[in-house]
Design a protein around this motif. Structure first.
Motif, mmCIF file in Angstrom:
data_model
loop_
_atom_site.group_PDB
_atom_site.id
_atom_site.type_symbol
_atom_site.label_atom_id
_atom_site.label_comp_id
_atom_site.label_asym_id
_atom_site.label_seq_id
_atom_site.Cartn_x
_atom_site.Cartn_y
_atom_site.Cartn_z
ATOM 1 N N GLY A 101 0.811 -1.197 0.000
ATOM 2 C CA GLY A 101 0.000 0.000 0.000
ATOM 3 C C GLY A 101 0.852 1.257 0.000
ATOM 4 O O GLY A 101 2.081 1.203 -0.077
ATOM 5 N N ALA A 102 0.179 2.410 0.101
ATOM 6 C CA ALA A 102 0.875 3.693 -0.014
ATOM 7 C C ALA A 102 1.478 4.176 1.294
ATOM 8 O O ALA A 102 2.358 5.035 1.278
ATOM 9 N N ALA A 103 1.011 3.663 2.437
ATOM 10 C CA ALA A 103 1.515 4.142 3.727
ATOM 11 C C ALA A 103 3.002 3.844 3.873
ATOM 12 O O ALA A 103 3.439 2.708 3.712
ATOM 13 N N GLY A 104 3.785 4.876 4.161
ATOM 14 C CA GLY A 104 5.227 4.693 4.345
ATOM 15 C C GLY A 104 5.967 4.314 3.081
ATOM 16 O O GLY A 104 7.060 3.749 3.150
ATOM 17 N N PHE A 105 5.408 4.670 1.905
ATOM 18 C CA PHE A 105 6.011 4.228 0.646
ATOM 19 C C PHE A 105 7.443 4.720 0.493
ATOM 20 O O PHE A 105 8.323 3.985 0.036
ATOM 21 N N GLY A 106 7.705 5.985 0.855
ATOM 22 C CA GLY A 106 9.057 6.528 0.688
ATOM 23 C C GLY A 106 10.083 5.750 1.474
ATOM 24 O O GLY A 106 11.178 5.439 0.983
ATOM 25 N N THR A 107 9.750 5.390 2.715
ATOM 26 C CA THR A 107 10.675 4.617 3.549
ATOM 27 C C THR A 107 10.887 3.227 2.985
ATOM 28 O O THR A 107 12.023 2.738 2.896
ATOM 29 N N ILE A 108 9.793 2.569 2.582
ATOM 30 C CA ILE A 108 9.898 1.208 2.048
ATOM 31 C C ILE A 108 10.705 1.201 0.745
ATOM 32 O O ILE A 108 11.579 0.352 0.543
ATOM 33 N N ALA A 109 10.422 2.163 -0.130
ATOM 34 C CA ALA A 109 11.176 2.248 -1.386
ATOM 35 C C ALA A 109 12.652 2.508 -1.117
ATOM 36 O O ALA A 109 13.531 1.981 -1.809
ATOM 37 N N GLY A 110 12.942 3.318 -0.092
ATOM 38 C CA GLY A 110 14.331 3.565 0.270
ATOM 39 C C GLY A 110 15.026 2.321 0.781
ATOM 40 O O GLY A 110 16.207 2.083 0.499
ATOM 41 N N MET A 111 14.294 1.496 1.541
ATOM 42 C CA MET A 111 14.874 0.242 2.049
ATOM 43 C C MET A 111 15.237 -0.702 0.912
ATOM 44 O O MET A 111 16.215 -1.444 0.999
ATOM 45 N N LEU A 112 14.441 -0.684 -0.147
ATOM 46 C CA LEU A 112 14.765 -1.500 -1.317
ATOM 47 C C LEU A 112 15.798 -0.817 -2.201
ATOM 48 O O LEU A 112 16.656 -1.477 -2.808
ATOM 49 N N GLY A 113 15.747 0.512 -2.267
ATOM 50 C CA GLY A 113 16.656 1.243 -3.135
ATOM 51 C C GLY A 113 18.104 1.201 -2.688
ATOM 52 O O GLY A 113 19.017 1.229 -3.526
ATOM 53 N N THR A 114 18.336 1.126 -1.382
ATOM 54 C CA THR A 114 19.723 1.124 -0.900
ATOM 55 C C THR A 114 20.521 -0.064 -1.424
ATOM 56 O O THR A 114 21.569 0.121 -2.061
ATOM 57 N N PRO A 115 20.091 -1.314 -1.204
ATOM 58 C CA PRO A 115 20.899 -2.432 -1.727
ATOM 59 C C PRO A 115 20.929 -2.510 -3.246
ATOM 60 O O PRO A 115 21.961 -2.897 -3.820
ATOM 61 N N THR A 116 19.825 -2.142 -3.924
ATOM 62 C CA THR A 116 19.842 -2.222 -5.391
ATOM 63 C C THR A 116 20.779 -1.182 -5.993
ATOM 64 O O THR A 116 21.471 -1.462 -6.981
ATOM 65 N N THR A 117 20.845 -0.002 -5.396
ATOM 66 C CA THR A 117 21.752 1.026 -5.908
ATOM 67 C C THR A 117 23.205 0.633 -5.667
ATOM 68 O O THR A 117 24.073 0.841 -6.532
ATOM 69 N N ILE A 118 23.482 0.065 -4.509
ATOM 70 C CA ILE A 118 24.847 -0.392 -4.226
ATOM 71 C C ILE A 118 25.243 -1.501 -5.202
ATOM 72 O O ILE A 118 26.368 -1.533 -5.715
ATOM 73 N N ALA A 119 24.301 -2.419 -5.481
ATOM 74 C CA ALA A 119 24.583 -3.484 -6.448
ATOM 75 C C ALA A 119 24.865 -2.909 -7.825
ATOM 76 O O ALA A 119 25.748 -3.380 -8.551
ATOM 77 N N LYS A 120 24.116 -1.870 -8.192
ATOM 78 C CA LYS A 120 24.315 -1.219 -9.486
ATOM 79 C C LYS A 120 25.696 -0.584 -9.579
ATOM 80 O O LYS A 120 26.332 -0.588 -10.643
ATOM 81 N N ALA A 121 26.182 -0.060 -8.446
ATOM 82 C CA ALA A 121 27.496 0.576 -8.441
ATOM 83 C C ALA A 121 28.631 -0.440 -8.482
ATOM 84 O O ALA A 121 29.646 -0.233 -9.157
#
Length: 434
Positions: free
Chosen positions: A362-382
């Motif tokens: 759902g939409a509640a806390g979306f920014g935090t949840i997306a950030g939790m997923l974005g951190t490892p995926t961005t590091i993997a991309k780097a």
């Protein structure tokens, strides 16, 4: 009548915000990420550093951006996007201006640390979080698609533009022009068009004018502030207790690393198959063109299938396509066929990631949840291209390409598996934390 006018104004505001974010993310990606490639040669030569050392600065920015994903996402959930994205635009413009003045490698890396922070504040992830917070549920996916389709033009616009500016005026002046462009476009659009976020409820006098809150209303406002601050923490705890989230994260981490490897090493591999460098570069360019098609296919297919299922199917096609490249890639037709199919999934995560998270949590806390997923995926991309280079040096490019195929297959299987794992419910979380 009044209710209808309010609804219409809100929809108009969302449309304006989506259009503004489509423009600002295009400019942001163009200046903060793609311009680097066009300036790498002359910058490295003037600073007397190797291209590897210079690329390390860009990698540093990606890593910093990944590490900032969670705190930025939490801030977006609590306070909205206008202030954060406007500040990020100012920071980005100042950082690019500072980049134009660097004299040594230490200054270059320091500037790119700041650029990494700015990227976390102004590119796709914060834009998606702002859209999710204010758009109607039925409009969210199309809004995100609009932003990514326009943003997909960033490389086509800014690579040649930056190259022209560097050739005509030198790389330092080119950066000054790009910094001014970034500031002139993104700062006012973020200030004027980005919705600031729903403020805590406040007591109002008749006619809508603000009134001095009563002691009870003031206490209620303070309570609302505390609830807003704590909501992202509750969302984070719920997600971390969900086994499906870890499977989802593993899928996108592996896939992000695989795509980054292909983005960096594909041209060299095609040359090793016998294609001239110019043709190899043109073939590699198919990935960017097809990524837009892949996003459209993904969004249209979401009318009939869950996003995780669609993405798993596309990643499976990618796995087969890239695995066939060593077999048929020596011929132009074979290489084109493989890269067309692989390119369909090249930009799919931009649309799939927010859609899957919305479907699951759902939409509640979306920014935090997306950030939790974005951190490892961005590091993997780097870090993926560095690991790919080591594998290619040790075993050659063929095993590297087959490893990418295996990674896409594993990611597809993991995404399909998430459909069988029920997400943790808020009520279960409350029982486990009591």
């Amino acid at each position: 009548m009044g209710s209808t006018l309010v609804t219409r104004a809100t929809r108009d505001q969302v449309r304006l915000m989506v259009a503004a974010l489509a423009i600002t993310t295009t400019v942001g990606y163009g200046v903060l990420t793609y311009a680097f490639s066009a300036l790498l040669g002359p910058m490295s030569a003037e600073l007397s550093i190797s291209t590897t050392t210079a690329v390390g600065a860009s990698t540093t920015a990606v890593l910093v951006s990944g590490l900032m994903s969670i705190p930025v996402g939490r801030r977006l959930d609590v306070r909205g996007g206008r202030g954060l994205m406007s500040t990020g635009s100012v920071l980005a413009a100042v950082a690019v201006l500072g980049w134009s003045q660097v004299q040594n490698v230490v200054q270059l890396y320091a500037v790119f640390v700041v650029i990494g922070v700015a990227c976390a504040m102004v590119l796709y992830p914060p834009a998606f979080a702002v859209v999710v917070a204010v758009a109607e549920p039925a409009k969210r996916t199309n809004s995100i698609l609009t932003i990514t389709l326009v943003g997909g033009l960033a490389s086509s616009i800014f690579l040649p533009l930056t190259g022209y500016l560097a050739h005509a005026h030198g790389w330092r002046t080119a950066l000054i022009i790009l910094a001014a462009t970034l500031a002139a476009i993104t700062i006012p659009l973020h200030l004027l068009a980005v919705y600031p976020g729903p403020p805590p409820p406040r007591a109002t006098a008749a006619g809508g004018a603000s009134a001095r809150p009563s002691p009870r209303a003031a206490a209620s406002n303070r309570s609302s502030d505390r609830v807003a601050d704590e909501a992202p923490d509750r969302s984070a705890r719920r997600v971390l207790r969900d086994g499906g989230f870890w499977v989802l994260a593993g899928a996108f981490v592996v896939h992000s690393a695989a795509l980054a490897v292909i983005a960096v090493h594909l041209v060299l591999y095609l040359v090793s198959l016998g294609h001239p460098p110019a043709r190899a570069a043109s073939l590699a360019g198919l990935l960017g063109l097809l990524s837009v098609t892949g996003r459209l296919v993904t969004s249209v297919s979401a009318r009939w299938l869950p996003m995780a299922t669609i993405t798993a199917l596309i990643l499976s096609i990618q796995a087969v396509a890239i695995a066939l490249l060593p077999v048929v890639g020596r011929h132009v037709a074979g290489a084109v066929g493989c890269l067309v199919l692989f390119g369909l999934g090249f930009g799919v995560s931009s649309v799939a990631t927010p859609a899957i998270l919305l479907e699951r949590y759902g939409a509640a806390g979306f920014g935090t949840i997306a950030g939790m997923l974005g951190t490892p995926t961005t590091i993997a991309k780097a870090l993926g291209p560095l690991g790919g280079a080591g594998l290619a040096d040790a075993f050659g490019y063929r095993p590297l390409v087959l490893a990418v195929a295996a990674a896409c297959a594993v990611a597809a299987g993991a995404l399909a598996l998430t459909r069988r794992i029920a997400p943790a419910r808020p009520q279960e979380l409350e029982r486990t934390t009591m």
